[in-house]
Design an enzyme around this catalytic site. Structure first.
Site, PDB file in Angstrom:
ATOM      1  N   HIS A 102      58.907 112.571  84.237  1.00  0.00           N
ATOM      2  CA  HIS A 102      59.199 111.660  83.119  1.00  0.00           C
ATOM      3  C   HIS A 102      58.850 112.380  81.824  1.00  0.00           C
ATOM      4  O   HIS A 102      57.742 112.234  81.296  1.00  0.00           O
ATOM      5  CB  HIS A 102      58.411 110.352  83.263  1.00  0.00           C
ATOM      6  CG  HIS A 102      58.857 109.513  84.413  1.00  0.00           C
ATOM      7  ND1 HIS A 102      59.772 108.488  84.280  1.00  0.00           N
ATOM      8  CD2 HIS A 102      58.538 109.556  85.729  1.00  0.00           C
ATOM      9  CE1 HIS A 102      59.984 107.926  85.460  1.00  0.00           C
ATOM     10  NE2 HIS A 102      59.244 108.566  86.359  1.00  0.00           N
ATOM     11  N   GLN A 162      64.098 101.638  83.369  1.00  0.00           N
ATOM     12  CA  GLN A 162      62.678 101.468  83.691  1.00  0.00           C
ATOM     13  C   GLN A 162      62.293 100.006  83.935  1.00  0.00           C
ATOM     14  O   GLN A 162      61.515  99.693  84.841  1.00  0.00           O
ATOM     15  CB  GLN A 162      61.825 102.017  82.531  1.00  0.00           C
ATOM     16  CG  GLN A 162      60.338 101.777  82.636  1.00  0.00           C
ATOM     17  CD  GLN A 162      59.617 102.895  83.352  1.00  0.00           C
ATOM     18  OE1 GLN A 162      59.694 104.051  82.939  1.00  0.00           O
ATOM     19  NE2 GLN A 162      58.931 102.577  84.422  1.00  0.00           N
ATOM     20  N   ASP A 168      56.031 113.990  88.766  1.00  0.00           N
ATOM     21  CA  ASP A 168      56.134 112.647  88.191  1.00  0.00           C
ATOM     22  C   ASP A 168      55.599 112.577  86.766  1.00  0.00           C
ATOM     23  O   ASP A 168      56.339 112.254  85.847  1.00  0.00           O
ATOM     24  CB  ASP A 168      55.438 111.617  89.082  1.00  0.00           C
ATOM     25  CG  ASP A 168      55.966 110.208  88.866  1.00  0.00           C
ATOM     26  OD1 ASP A 168      56.863 110.028  88.020  1.00  0.00           O
ATOM     27  OD2 ASP A 168      55.507 109.285  89.539  1.00  0.00           O
ATOM     28  N   TRP A 185      50.695 106.558  82.793  1.00  0.00           N
ATOM     29  CA  TRP A 185      50.471 106.308  84.218  1.00  0.00           C
ATOM     30  C   TRP A 185      49.468 107.268  84.839  1.00  0.00           C
ATOM     31  O   TRP A 185      48.815 106.939  85.820  1.00  0.00           O
ATOM     32  CB  TRP A 185      51.800 106.417  84.977  1.00  0.00           C
ATOM     33  CG  TRP A 185      52.766 105.355  84.588  1.00  0.00           C
ATOM     34  CD1 TRP A 185      52.858 104.084  85.088  1.00  0.00           C
ATOM     35  CD2 TRP A 185      53.786 105.452  83.586  1.00  0.00           C
ATOM     36  NE1 TRP A 185      53.862 103.394  84.464  1.00  0.00           N
ATOM     37  CE2 TRP A 185      54.451 104.207  83.537  1.00  0.00           C
ATOM     38  CE3 TRP A 185      54.199 106.475  82.725  1.00  0.00           C
ATOM     39  CZ2 TRP A 185      55.514 103.958  82.667  1.00  0.00           C
ATOM     40  CZ3 TRP A 185      55.244 106.230  81.861  1.00  0.00           C
ATOM     41  CH2 TRP A 185      55.893 104.979  81.835  1.00  0.00           C
TER      42      TRP A 185
END
Length: 431
Positions: free
Chosen positions: A59, A152, A309, A315
């Site tokens: 991302h 998303q 990721d 996150w």
């Protein structure tokens, strides 16, 4: 006359002490000894040469945004999603481009030259798409960047989710994304996959779905994704990312599911770092590991590749653009500590990921593109153990990054004066 010769390199397949000759952007020869000259030579001194690393799940629109607009205090997936929702209205194209380019600099130094990034299309401004399209063009000489149109907040759940995704594809994003388990209902998730696979078939595009990123064993959207893949003739062009619900499913259901996935030739992309961090949060003990069934999927012949990721975003506060860190975690979480297991893990960071991304000319063979890295480790197993320095990163036959070997100096009576962790501790073969 070669442009570059890598001398005395060990190869991923176990061959040792080979020279690699690069000319006109191609690997021209791999021989025990090349009796020729080159514009430049690198002495690998018995260390590993490998194709560059690939990250098939990232991302980039969120990377390096840690602390903006605040920290994820709980460290959970849901707080990360809420944080991104707070940050998204504040995003500017200029700031997105600057962060992404900084990340790409780091990636090059780590030998990571192929990246697939999901691009959030839930904000109808599509500033994320504009920014990363610009980044894709600017880094093209040294990084291949694929962009996934990723709703998303849900294809149906988000206001304007359907139209924003299609507009992003019209702008030039490469791949159709989705997140069925985040839709309001299981049925909405099913309908989203039917719509997204239809869009991909009509446009001739690949598909990459955040699929069943949950501990809920009843989240079975991968079944629908596989069925829609076959229905639309998309075999081999579809990826199911995360698939963490599979670690909670009963074995009987999985015995039916995996053959269906194999029939559809689904590319599987676990993300070991983020999966082990975010899953199992509702468990006390015993606590689930949070990663899909890697060993079983590999054994069934599915193409399994590992993604990073996130790096320093809402996150995941960790990360360093190091795919060996991803593989190192995968060994532990999947309990794949055997010799052949580790070789498969390394392939999941390189050739398997290249297959997922549909890369042409990738590999360390004669005729492949002259893209490779030299690591301060003797072989692929030692590379996974050490996460070593990338001594040289080569793109198109030209060195684009160098790092000095990590050597420790010692000042101890009667002991060695220096330590090379990539040479001094290599396991010895039985005599």
């Amino acid at each position: 006359m070669f442009d570059l010769i890598i001398r005395n390199a060990n190869l991923p397949d176990g061959r040792q002490g080979f020279d690699i000759g690069l000319k006109d952007g191609i690997i021209a020869t791999i021989e025990k000894r090349i009796d020729a000259v080159a514009g430049e030579e690198i002495d690998a001194t018995g260390r590993l040469a490998s194709p560059p690393f690939c990250d098939p799940h990232f991302h980039m629109d969120a990377t390096l945004s840690l602390g903006m607009p605040r920290m994820n205090v709980s460290g959970t997936l849901l707080e990360g999603i809420a944080l991104w929702g707070e940050l998204r209205p504040l995003l500017t194209k200029e700031a997105l481009v600057e962060r992404a380019l900084r990340y790409c600099d780091l990636a090059v130094s780590q030998g990571l030259l192929f990246i697939r990034s999901h691009v959030d299309t839930s904000d109808p401004r599509l500033v994320t798409a504009e920014a990363l399209i610009e980044v894709r063009e600017r880094v093209a000489p040294y990084i291949t960047l694929q962009l996934v149109a990723f709703p998303q907040d849900g294809y149906y759940r988000a206001p304007d989710g359907e139209t924003s995704l299609k507009r992003a594809l019209d702008m030039g994003l490469d791949i159709v994304g989705g997140i069925p388990h985040f839709e309001r209902t299981m049925d909405d998730g099913r309908r989203s996959l039917e719509a997204l696979c239809r869009i991909a078939a009509e446009r001739g595009l690949p598909v990459d779905i955040h699929c069943d990123e949950t501990d809920d064993p009843m989240s079975r959207h991968i079944e629908t994704l596989a069925a829609e893949t076959v229905r639309h003739g998309l075999q081999g062009r579809v990826a199911g990312s995360h698939l963490t619900s599979m670690h909670s499913m009963d074995n009987y259901y999985v015995s039916k599911l995996i053959p269906l996935m194999a029939e559809a030739e689904i590319n599987v992309i676990p993300n070991p770092l983020i999966n082990i961090m975010l899953q199992g949060r509702h468990d006390t003990y015993p606590k689930r590991r949070g990663m899909t069934r890697v060993r079983e999927l590999m054994a069934a012949g599915l193409n399994v590749s590992f993604g990073q990721d996130c790096t320093m975003d809402p996150w995941y506060s960790m990360g360093s653009a190091d795919m060996l860190e991803v593989g190192h975690m995968a060994i532990h979480v999947a309990q794949m500590g055997g010799i052949e297991d580790k070789k498969k893990i390394f392939e999941a960071l390189t050739i398997n990921s290249a297959r997922t991304m549909g890369l042409d000319g990738y590999g360390l063979e004669v005729g492949c593109k002259a893209d490779l890295i030299v690591l301060q480790a003797a072989d692929v197993i030692e590379a996974l153990r050490l996460k070593p320095t990338r001594l040289a990163v080569v793109k198109g036959g030209k060195v684009i990054s160098r790092s000095a070997p990590r050597i420790g100096e010692l000042f101890l009576d009667g002991r060695p004066t220096s330590i090379d962790p990539g040479r001094d501790y290599v396991p010895k073969e039985p005599s």
